[in-house]
Design a protein around this motif. Structure first.
Motif, PDB file in Angstrom:
ATOM      1  N   VAL A  78       0.840  -1.205   0.000  1.00 26.70           N
ATOM      2  CA  VAL A  78       0.000   0.000   0.000  1.00 26.70           C
ATOM      3  C   VAL A  78       0.876   1.256   0.000  1.00 26.70           C
ATOM      4  CG1 VAL A  78      -1.574   1.348   1.459  1.00 26.70           C
ATOM      5  CG2 VAL A  78      -2.020  -1.068   1.032  1.00 26.70           C
ATOM      6  N   GLN A  79       1.888   1.241   0.808  1.00 31.83           N
ATOM      7  CA  GLN A  79       2.790   2.405   0.854  1.00 31.83           C
ATOM      8  C   GLN A  79       3.479   2.603  -0.493  1.00 31.83           C
ATOM      9  OE1 GLN A  79       5.452   2.057   4.141  1.00 31.83           O
ATOM     10  NE2 GLN A  79       4.049   3.150   5.510  1.00 31.83           N
ATOM     11  N   HIS A  80       3.845   1.495  -1.085  1.00 30.60           N
ATOM     12  CA  HIS A  80       4.508   1.555  -2.382  1.00 30.60           C
ATOM     13  C   HIS A  80       3.563   2.147  -3.429  1.00 30.60           C
ATOM     14  CE1 HIS A  80       7.311   0.367  -5.494  1.00 30.60           C
ATOM     15  NE2 HIS A  80       6.308  -0.202  -6.155  1.00 30.60           N
ATOM     16  N   SER A  81       2.285   1.709  -3.386  1.00 25.88           N
ATOM     17  CA  SER A  81       1.323   2.216  -4.375  1.00 25.88           C
ATOM     18  C   SER A  81       1.042   3.692  -4.149  1.00 25.88           C
ATOM     19  CB  SER A  81       0.033   1.407  -4.319  1.00 25.88           C
ATOM     20  OG  SER A  81      -0.608   1.654  -3.102  1.00 25.88           O
ATOM     21  N   HIS A  82       1.130   4.180  -2.908  1.00 25.37           N
ATOM     22  CA  HIS A  82       0.959   5.610  -2.631  1.00 25.37           C
ATOM     23  C   HIS A  82       2.050   6.415  -3.296  1.00 25.37           C
ATOM     24  CE1 HIS A  82      -1.982   6.399   0.829  1.00 25.37           C
ATOM     25  NE2 HIS A  82      -2.374   5.344   0.132  1.00 25.37           N
ATOM     26  N   GLN A  83       3.256   5.903  -3.208  1.00 30.46           N
ATOM     27  CA  GLN A  83       4.384   6.624  -3.781  1.00 30.46           C
ATOM     28  C   GLN A  83       4.293   6.677  -5.299  1.00 30.46           C
ATOM     29  OE1 GLN A  83       7.625   4.438  -2.209  1.00 30.46           O
ATOM     30  NE2 GLN A  83       7.443   5.329  -0.165  1.00 30.46           N
ATOM     31  N   ARG A  84       3.741   5.645  -5.919  1.00 31.83           N
ATOM     32  CA  ARG A  84       3.703   5.556  -7.364  1.00 31.83           C
ATOM     33  C   ARG A  84       2.335   5.914  -7.927  1.00 31.83           C
ATOM     34  NH1 ARG A  84       8.200   4.687 -10.114  1.00 31.83           N
ATOM     35  NH2 ARG A  84       7.127   3.298 -11.558  1.00 31.83           N
ATOM     36  N   ILE A  91      -8.518  13.605 -12.458  1.00 32.27           N
ATOM     37  CA  ILE A  91      -9.021  12.487 -11.656  1.00 32.27           C
ATOM     38  C   ILE A  91      -8.609  12.683 -10.212  1.00 32.27           C
ATOM     39  CG2 ILE A  91      -8.919   9.985 -11.322  1.00 32.27           C
ATOM     40  CD1 ILE A  91      -8.399   9.811 -14.356  1.00 32.27           C
ATOM     41  N   HIS A  92      -9.585  12.654  -9.347  1.00 32.02           N
ATOM     42  CA  HIS A  92      -9.302  12.832  -7.925  1.00 32.02           C
ATOM     43  C   HIS A  92      -9.481  11.511  -7.205  1.00 32.02           C
ATOM     44  CE1 HIS A  92      -9.237  17.144  -8.458  1.00 32.02           C
ATOM     45  NE2 HIS A  92     -10.299  16.985  -9.261  1.00 32.02           N
ATOM     46  N   LEU A  93      -8.360  10.988  -6.728  1.00 34.65           N
ATOM     47  CA  LEU A  93      -8.449   9.764  -5.936  1.00 34.65           C
ATOM     48  C   LEU A  93      -8.769  10.143  -4.489  1.00 34.65           C
ATOM     49  CD1 LEU A  93      -5.336   7.881  -7.302  1.00 34.65           C
ATOM     50  CD2 LEU A  93      -7.718   7.245  -7.668  1.00 34.65           C
ATOM     51  N   PRO A  94      -9.561   9.362  -3.819  1.00 38.84           N
ATOM     52  CA  PRO A  94      -9.898   9.699  -2.424  1.00 38.84           C
ATOM     53  C   PRO A  94      -8.649   9.637  -1.550  1.00 38.84           C
ATOM     54  CG  PRO A  94     -10.612   7.492  -2.942  1.00 38.84           C
ATOM     55  CD  PRO A  94     -10.140   8.090  -4.224  1.00 38.84           C
ATOM     56  N   SER A  95      -8.517  10.648  -0.717  1.00 38.65           N
ATOM     57  CA  SER A  95      -7.355  10.621   0.169  1.00 38.65           C
ATOM     58  C   SER A  95      -7.680   9.727   1.362  1.00 38.65           C
ATOM     59  CB  SER A  95      -7.022  12.033   0.636  1.00 38.65           C
ATOM     60  OG  SER A  95      -8.107  12.549   1.357  1.00 38.65           O
ATOM     61  N   GLY A  96      -6.797   8.893   1.684  1.00 37.83           N
ATOM     62  CA  GLY A  96      -7.038   7.982   2.820  1.00 37.83           C
ATOM     63  C   GLY A  96      -5.888   7.019   2.953  1.00 37.83           C
ATOM     64  N   ASN A  97      -6.214   5.780   3.317  1.00 36.27           N
ATOM     65  CA  ASN A  97      -5.142   4.820   3.570  1.00 36.27           C
ATOM     66  C   ASN A  97      -4.721   4.051   2.327  1.00 36.27           C
ATOM     67  OD1 ASN A  97      -7.360   3.314   3.228  1.00 36.27           O
ATOM     68  ND2 ASN A  97      -7.264   2.272   5.216  1.00 36.27           N
ATOM     69  N   GLY A  98      -5.332   4.421   1.163  1.00 34.66           N
ATOM     70  CA  GLY A  98      -4.939   3.755  -0.067  1.00 34.66           C
ATOM     71  C   GLY A  98      -5.821   2.593  -0.412  1.00 34.66           C
ATOM     72  N   LEU A  99      -6.682   2.193   0.505  1.00 36.72           N
ATOM     73  CA  LEU A  99      -7.601   1.090   0.214  1.00 36.72           C
ATOM     74  C   LEU A  99      -8.941   1.674  -0.222  1.00 36.72           C
ATOM     75  CD1 LEU A  99      -6.868  -1.103   3.341  1.00 36.72           C
ATOM     76  CD2 LEU A  99      -6.086  -1.499   1.005  1.00 36.72           C
ATOM     77  N   GLY A 100      -9.485   1.252  -1.328  1.00 32.94           N
ATOM     78  CA  GLY A 100     -10.766   1.770  -1.782  1.00 32.94           C
ATOM     79  C   GLY A 100     -11.209   1.067  -3.031  1.00 32.94           C
TER      80      GLY A 100
END
Lengths: 154, 193
Positions: A78-84, A91-100
């Motif tokens: 998840v952390q890796h996907s946040h960085q990339r 496009i606005h991705l929801p801000s949060g923990n990366g799970l959605g």
């Protein structure tokens, strides 16, 4: 008896019989028991109980370790996907923990203004001019294509 | 107790007999009483040395103590123990730790019951016994193991097969081959003398 002495089978049988009927020392059992008692006491005093506890609960410890490893893999990915994360302007991705879910991605209701001196994302030009994307080409809905700063060559 | 609790008890308490330390020590004591002589003979058949054989018996039961948690999973204690003792004896022999065996051939003769000794003395002398045992050591490992274990009255062919991790028919053929080869070697030595 000369017959038996010259008979190899009888000699083999006699040798094996002697070997297999060896009599242990009379107090062998007592000595073994005493050594076992000594070793058992030694284990108890030298952290044997702690070792027994860990060994006895090995399934629980193994499960906990496996769970921890899985958790670390998920958190790491998840952390890796946040960085990339892809940051398209519209496009606005929801801000949060990366799970959605995919449905939680919001498309901007209006076209986004392109900053000055910026090249449109949908129009690429290679240096030698061989590959171009025409302005009439099909583009995904909601993607803004501003005026190109350079005139399009035929 | 609810059905779930009963099921959970079934999962986690599969060996209720071996739960307490006292039970384990009682089981080990019983194993020592029952199998120490067999293990001594098995060890002796490899090392041919009384002190070495005793060491191996003690080491075998120390292994049992070390792996006491597995006691409930053991189906055949005799096979399990003999296998441990056999491997320990082989390890010792391989490392060359064994003491000289010649002194113990005479020891062994002394320890045999007198009637039995007299009967065997008529067939084989101590020197001939040593010669046969030396020839047994020249046999291939598998044949030698099967032959020596087959000499133990306490072990059936099925148990020997269990110890060697093979089938009964394989054990029978190994014993047959071992005896045949041994007889050939004995005859060859006899004709050379």
């Amino acid at each position: 008896m000369t017959f038996y002495r010259n008979n190899p089978d009888e000699q083999i049988n006699a040798a094996l019989r002697r070997l297999a009927s060896a009599v242990p020392p009379p107090d062998l059992e007592q000595r073994v028991q005493a050594r076992l008692r000594y070793k058992s006491a030694e284990r108890k005093t030298s952290g044997g109980k702690l070792m027994d506890f860990f060994f006895g609960q090995r399934i629980i410890f193994a499960s906990a370790a496996a769970g921890l490893v899985c958790f670390m893999i998920v958190v790491g990915s998840v952390q890796h996907s946040h960085q990339r994360a892809f940051s398209a302007p519209a496009i606005h991705l929801p801000s949060g923990n990366g799970l959605g879910t995919a449905s939680s991605t919001h498309i901007a209701p209006a076209p986004i203004a392109v900053p000055e001196h910026s090249r449109p994302r949908s129009e690429h030009k290679v240096e030698d001019g061989r590959a171009t994307v025409s302005r009439d080409a099909h583009k995904p809905k909601g993607v803004a294509v501003p005026e190109s700063t350079a005139p399009e060559k035929p | 107790m609810s059905s779930f609790e009963a099921q959970a008890a079934g999962w986690f308490y599969t060996q209720p007999v071996l739960k307490s330390r006292e039970d384990v020590s009682e089981i080990i004591t019983a194993l020592v009483a029952e199998y120490s002589t067999t293990l001594y003979r098995v060890a002796y058949s490899v090392t041919r040395n009384s002190a070495e054989a005793e060491d191996i018996v003690q080491e075998t039961f120390l292994r049992v103590l070390k792996h006491q948690n597995k006691l409930g999973e053991i189906r055949d204690a005799r096979v399990w123990l003999v296998r441990i003792a056999w491997n320990l004896a082989l390890d010792r022999k391989r490392r060359g730790k064994t003491r000289p065996e010649t002194e113990d051939i005479a020891d062994l003769v002394r320890t045999l019951p007198s009637a039995e000794r007299r009967a065997d003395d008529e067939v084989i002398s101590t020197q001939e016994q040593a010669r046969v045992l030396a020839l047994i050591d020249n046999l291939p490992v598998k044949e030698r193991q099967a032959l020596l274990l087959s000499a133990m009255d306490e072990l059936s062919t099925a148990e020997i097969a269990g110890i060697c991790s093979t089938t009964e028919s394989s054990i029978r053929s190994r014993i047959f081959r071992a005896r045949r080869d041994l007889a050939v070697m004995l005859e060859k030595q006899g004709s050379n003398r």
